[in-house]
Design a protein around this motif. Structure first.
Motif, PDB file in Angstrom:
ATOM      1  N   SER A  58      21.242 -34.852  -0.643  1.00 54.92           N
ATOM      2  CA  SER A  58      22.149 -34.680   0.489  1.00 54.92           C
ATOM      3  C   SER A  58      23.493 -35.347   0.232  1.00 54.92           C
ATOM      4  CB  SER A  58      21.529 -35.272   1.768  1.00 54.92           C
ATOM      5  OG  SER A  58      21.300 -36.668   1.599  1.00 54.92           O
ATOM      6  N   SER A  59      23.588 -36.142  -0.839  1.00 56.33           N
ATOM      7  CA  SER A  59      24.812 -36.872  -1.152  1.00 56.33           C
ATOM      8  C   SER A  59      25.142 -36.732  -2.638  1.00 56.33           C
ATOM      9  CB  SER A  59      24.663 -38.356  -0.774  1.00 56.33           C
ATOM     10  OG  SER A  59      25.844 -39.069  -1.083  1.00 56.33           O
ATOM     11  N   PRO A  60      25.808 -35.654  -3.026  1.00 54.39           N
ATOM     12  CA  PRO A  60      26.152 -35.486  -4.441  1.00 54.39           C
ATOM     13  C   PRO A  60      26.930 -36.656  -5.022  1.00 54.39           C
ATOM     14  CG  PRO A  60      26.503 -33.426  -3.261  1.00 54.39           C
ATOM     15  CD  PRO A  60      26.189 -34.472  -2.225  1.00 54.39           C
ATOM     16  N   ALA A  61      27.808 -37.269  -4.239  1.00 51.02           N
ATOM     17  CA  ALA A  61      28.629 -38.360  -4.776  1.00 51.02           C
ATOM     18  C   ALA A  61      27.776 -39.524  -5.259  1.00 51.02           C
ATOM     19  CB  ALA A  61      29.627 -38.836  -3.721  1.00 51.02           C
ATOM     20  N   VAL A  62      26.719 -39.848  -4.533  1.00 49.08           N
ATOM     21  CA  VAL A  62      25.865 -40.970  -4.935  1.00 49.08           C
ATOM     22  C   VAL A  62      25.136 -40.644  -6.231  1.00 49.08           C
ATOM     23  CG1 VAL A  62      23.911 -42.416  -4.277  1.00 49.08           C
ATOM     24  CG2 VAL A  62      25.606 -41.759  -2.553  1.00 49.08           C
ATOM     25  N   LEU A  63      24.588 -39.441  -6.318  1.00 53.28           N
ATOM     26  CA  LEU A  63      23.882 -39.048  -7.541  1.00 53.28           C
ATOM     27  C   LEU A  63      24.854 -39.002  -8.725  1.00 53.28           C
ATOM     28  CD1 LEU A  63      21.255 -36.178  -7.719  1.00 53.28           C
ATOM     29  CD2 LEU A  63      22.761 -36.719  -9.611  1.00 53.28           C
ATOM     30  N   LEU A  64      26.024 -38.433  -8.513  1.00 49.73           N
ATOM     31  CA  LEU A  64      27.004 -38.341  -9.593  1.00 49.73           C
ATOM     32  C   LEU A  64      27.508 -39.721 -10.017  1.00 49.73           C
ATOM     33  CD1 LEU A  64      29.021 -35.269  -8.289  1.00 49.73           C
ATOM     34  CD2 LEU A  64      27.481 -35.308 -10.272  1.00 49.73           C
ATOM     35  N   ALA A  65      27.583 -40.644  -9.078  1.00 50.99           N
ATOM     36  CA  ALA A  65      27.999 -42.003  -9.433  1.00 50.99           C
ATOM     37  C   ALA A  65      26.989 -42.655 -10.371  1.00 50.99           C
ATOM     38  CB  ALA A  65      28.178 -42.848  -8.176  1.00 50.99           C
ATOM     39  N   ALA A  66      25.706 -42.400 -10.115  1.00 50.63           N
ATOM     40  CA  ALA A  66      24.672 -42.939 -11.007  1.00 50.63           C
ATOM     41  C   ALA A  66      24.831 -42.378 -12.414  1.00 50.63           C
ATOM     42  CB  ALA A  66      23.287 -42.605 -10.463  1.00 50.63           C
ATOM     43  N   VAL A  98      33.493 -42.308  -7.371  1.00 52.31           N
ATOM     44  CA  VAL A  98      32.932 -41.673  -8.569  1.00 52.31           C
ATOM     45  C   VAL A  98      34.007 -41.586  -9.647  1.00 52.31           C
ATOM     46  CG1 VAL A  98      31.894 -39.568  -9.515  1.00 52.31           C
ATOM     47  CG2 VAL A  98      31.255 -40.349  -7.224  1.00 52.31           C
ATOM     48  N   ASP A  99      35.219 -41.293  -9.241  1.00 58.80           N
ATOM     49  CA  ASP A  99      36.322 -41.179 -10.194  1.00 58.80           C
ATOM     50  C   ASP A  99      36.571 -42.503 -10.906  1.00 58.80           C
ATOM     51  OD1 ASP A  99      38.060 -39.067 -11.079  1.00 58.80           O
ATOM     52  OD2 ASP A  99      39.744 -40.235 -10.317  1.00 58.80           O
ATOM     53  N   ALA A 100      36.477 -43.601 -10.169  1.00 61.66           N
ATOM     54  CA  ALA A 100      36.671 -44.920 -10.772  1.00 61.66           C
ATOM     55  C   ALA A 100      35.564 -45.242 -11.765  1.00 61.66           C
ATOM     56  CB  ALA A 100      36.733 -45.989  -9.688  1.00 61.66           C
ATOM     57  N   ILE A 101      34.323 -44.988 -11.366  1.00 58.27           N
ATOM     58  CA  ILE A 101      33.190 -45.285 -12.242  1.00 58.27           C
ATOM     59  C   ILE A 101      33.245 -44.438 -13.513  1.00 58.27           C
ATOM     60  CG2 ILE A 101      30.665 -45.248 -12.421  1.00 58.27           C
ATOM     61  CD1 ILE A 101      30.622 -45.681  -9.349  1.00 58.27           C
ATOM     62  N   SER A 102      33.718 -43.210 -13.391  1.00 58.78           N
ATOM     63  CA  SER A 102      33.719 -42.272 -14.520  1.00 58.78           C
ATOM     64  C   SER A 102      35.018 -42.288 -15.323  1.00 58.78           C
ATOM     65  CB  SER A 102      33.468 -40.857 -14.004  1.00 58.78           C
ATOM     66  OG  SER A 102      34.552 -40.415 -13.200  1.00 58.78           O
ATOM     67  N   ASN A 103      35.950 -43.139 -14.945  1.00 61.01           N
ATOM     68  CA  ASN A 103      37.260 -43.156 -15.620  1.00 61.01           C
ATOM     69  C   ASN A 103      37.982 -41.813 -15.504  1.00 61.01           C
ATOM     70  OD1 ASN A 103      37.326 -45.900 -16.713  1.00 61.01           O
ATOM     71  ND2 ASN A 103      35.622 -45.221 -17.996  1.00 61.01           N
ATOM     72  N   GLY A 104      37.986 -41.274 -14.280  1.00 66.78           N
ATOM     73  CA  GLY A 104      38.798 -40.088 -14.008  1.00 66.78           C
ATOM     74  C   GLY A 104      38.146 -38.754 -14.275  1.00 66.78           C
ATOM     75  N   ARG A 105      36.821 -38.638 -14.045  1.00 73.14           N
ATOM     76  CA  ARG A 105      36.126 -37.371 -14.335  1.00 73.14           C
ATOM     77  C   ARG A 105      35.572 -36.698 -13.075  1.00 73.14           C
ATOM     78  NH1 ARG A 105      31.613 -38.609 -17.125  1.00 73.14           N
ATOM     79  NH2 ARG A 105      31.895 -40.867 -17.266  1.00 73.14           N
ATOM     80  N   ALA A 106      35.945 -37.167 -11.893  1.00 73.01           N
ATOM     81  CA  ALA A 106      35.372 -36.624 -10.658  1.00 73.01           C
ATOM     82  C   ALA A 106      36.168 -35.422 -10.155  1.00 73.01           C
ATOM     83  CB  ALA A 106      35.332 -37.697  -9.578  1.00 73.01           C
ATOM     84  N   GLU A 107      35.460 -34.491  -9.552  1.00 74.60           N
ATOM     85  CA  GLU A 107      36.053 -33.326  -8.901  1.00 74.60           C
ATOM     86  C   GLU A 107      35.282 -33.048  -7.613  1.00 74.60           C
ATOM     87  OE1 GLU A 107      37.303 -30.927 -13.002  1.00 74.60           O
ATOM     88  OE2 GLU A 107      36.013 -29.959 -11.513  1.00 74.60           O
ATOM     89  N   ILE A 108      35.895 -32.269  -6.734  1.00 74.95           N
ATOM     90  CA  ILE A 108      35.233 -31.810  -5.515  1.00 74.95           C
ATOM     91  C   ILE A 108      35.299 -30.290  -5.466  1.00 74.95           C
ATOM     92  CG2 ILE A 108      35.316 -31.740  -2.980  1.00 74.95           C
ATOM     93  CD1 ILE A 108      36.607 -34.524  -3.067  1.00 74.95           C
TER      94      ILE A 108
END
Length: 350
Positions: A58-66, A98-108
């Protein structure tokens, strides 16, 4: 040409045993799938948002952050975020994290949602389906453009000169408009100058060429540089060692999952004949060995103009190791074939 994967983190019963993977286990499996996709060189991984028992995330951002903390290169996106029933401020904040954790790889990827369970869950009226999306997209784009926001809303409280933090590591988060292929959605994305992602999951992909044309016409008329706009697609599929093996592994769970939704939505039965027809070159199902799947992606690129292709795997529940192998083949065998052919084709047509 970018190649990637999408998942809805399915937890439907196993076709053979009837057992159901727990939500927690399936979420952990998807993190492993994202890590593998990064290791085999895929470009993007998308996770869908759902609020029902047969989908675990239900929360893609949390899973993607992991996954962000365990990957290096792969882009990480929702597929999609149901913006109509979400809060744009929180959505931006989550993906900026997510963008911070991934060093700029997040999208929506923002969509109105073909699954509607989130509307009653969060207290929204389905009669406001379109108006909610338009208003919340407007706010999300304003947040993405500027640190301080002043905005007036009807369905969400207004904001007066307030900052939204954290800011994304990128100058702006890439925000895609996700569409099932309606002309209205394509024109909206074009007018706004946003990249467009199409769910090509039925019929002939060639039908979407007109949608892409409308999108580019709308963008051009709105004054946007069409050469800078991207079109993506996601389609169901599976890569196996042989085409026969891929079909035999992928059909049972696909038929089960599609027929469950079909009973809810009044569709006709999904049969092996339906499956085989969709598996042909001009069909919307990308299933087979590496050469077969690559051929279909190349066909899509040349005839529809898609610059990013995402394979949606699995449909329904399949053994985790089979999904991992399909991702491995997609990255190590399919993607190189596609990228080599498209690079040569583009060089010849420049």
């Amino acid at each position: 040409m970018e190649i990637g994967v999408t998942t809805f983190v399915e937890t439907t019963p196993d076709v053979e045993t009837g057992q159901v993977t727990s939500h927690a286990e399936r979420i952990r499996e998807v993190v492993e799938e994202i890590v593998l996709a990064d290791q085999v060189g895929l470009d993007v991984f998308g996770v869908g948002e759902h609020h029902r028992v047969d989908y675990a995330c239900s929360s893609p951002a949390v899973l993607l952050a992991a996954a962000a903390a365990q990957t290096k290169n792969i882009k990480l996106t929702s597929a999609v975020s149901v913006l109509s029933s979400d809060d744009p401020v929180r959505l931006y904040q989550q993906f900026a994290t997510v963008d911070a954790i991934s060093n700029g790889r997040a999208e929506i990827m923002a969509g109105r949602g073909s699954f509607i369970e989130s509307f009653p869950l969060f207290g929204y009226d389905l009669q406001d389906y379109d108006a909610l999306f338009d208003e919340k997209l407007d706010l999300l784009l304003k947040i993405n453009e500027a640190e301080k926001v002043t905005w007036n809303g009807t369905y969400r409280p207004s904001i007066h000169n307030l900052g939204v933090y954290p800011r994304s590591d990128q100058d702006r988060l890439p925000i895609w408009i996700a569409s099932g292929g309606t002309p209205q959605s394509a024109v909206r994305a074009g007018v706004l100058g946003l990249p467009l992602v199409l769910a090509i999951i039925g019929g002939s992909p060639l039908q979407f060429a007109r949608v892409v044309e409308l999108y580019k016409q709308a963008a051009k008329q709105a004054g946007h540089d069409v050469s800078k706009l991207k079109v993506a697609s996601h389609s169901h599929g599976f890569v196996g060692e042989t085409t026969a093996e891929a079909k035999d592994k992928f059909f049972p769970s696909t038929a089960q999952a599609v027929n469950v939704l079909g009973r809810e939505r009044g569709w006709g039965p999904y049969t092996r004949n339906t499956f085989e027809s969709a598996s042909t070159l001009e069909g919307a199902l990308y299933v087979g060995d590496a050469e077969t799947v690559a051929e279909k992606i190349i066909f899509l690129r040349k005839n529809v103009g898609v610059e990013r292709f995402m394979l949606h795997v699995p449909v329904g529940s399949m053994p985790h190791q089979e999904v991992m192998r399909a991702i491995e083949l997609l990255g190590t065998e399919v993607a190189p074939l596609v990228k080599t052919e498209i690079a040569q084709w583009e060089a010849q047509n420049m």
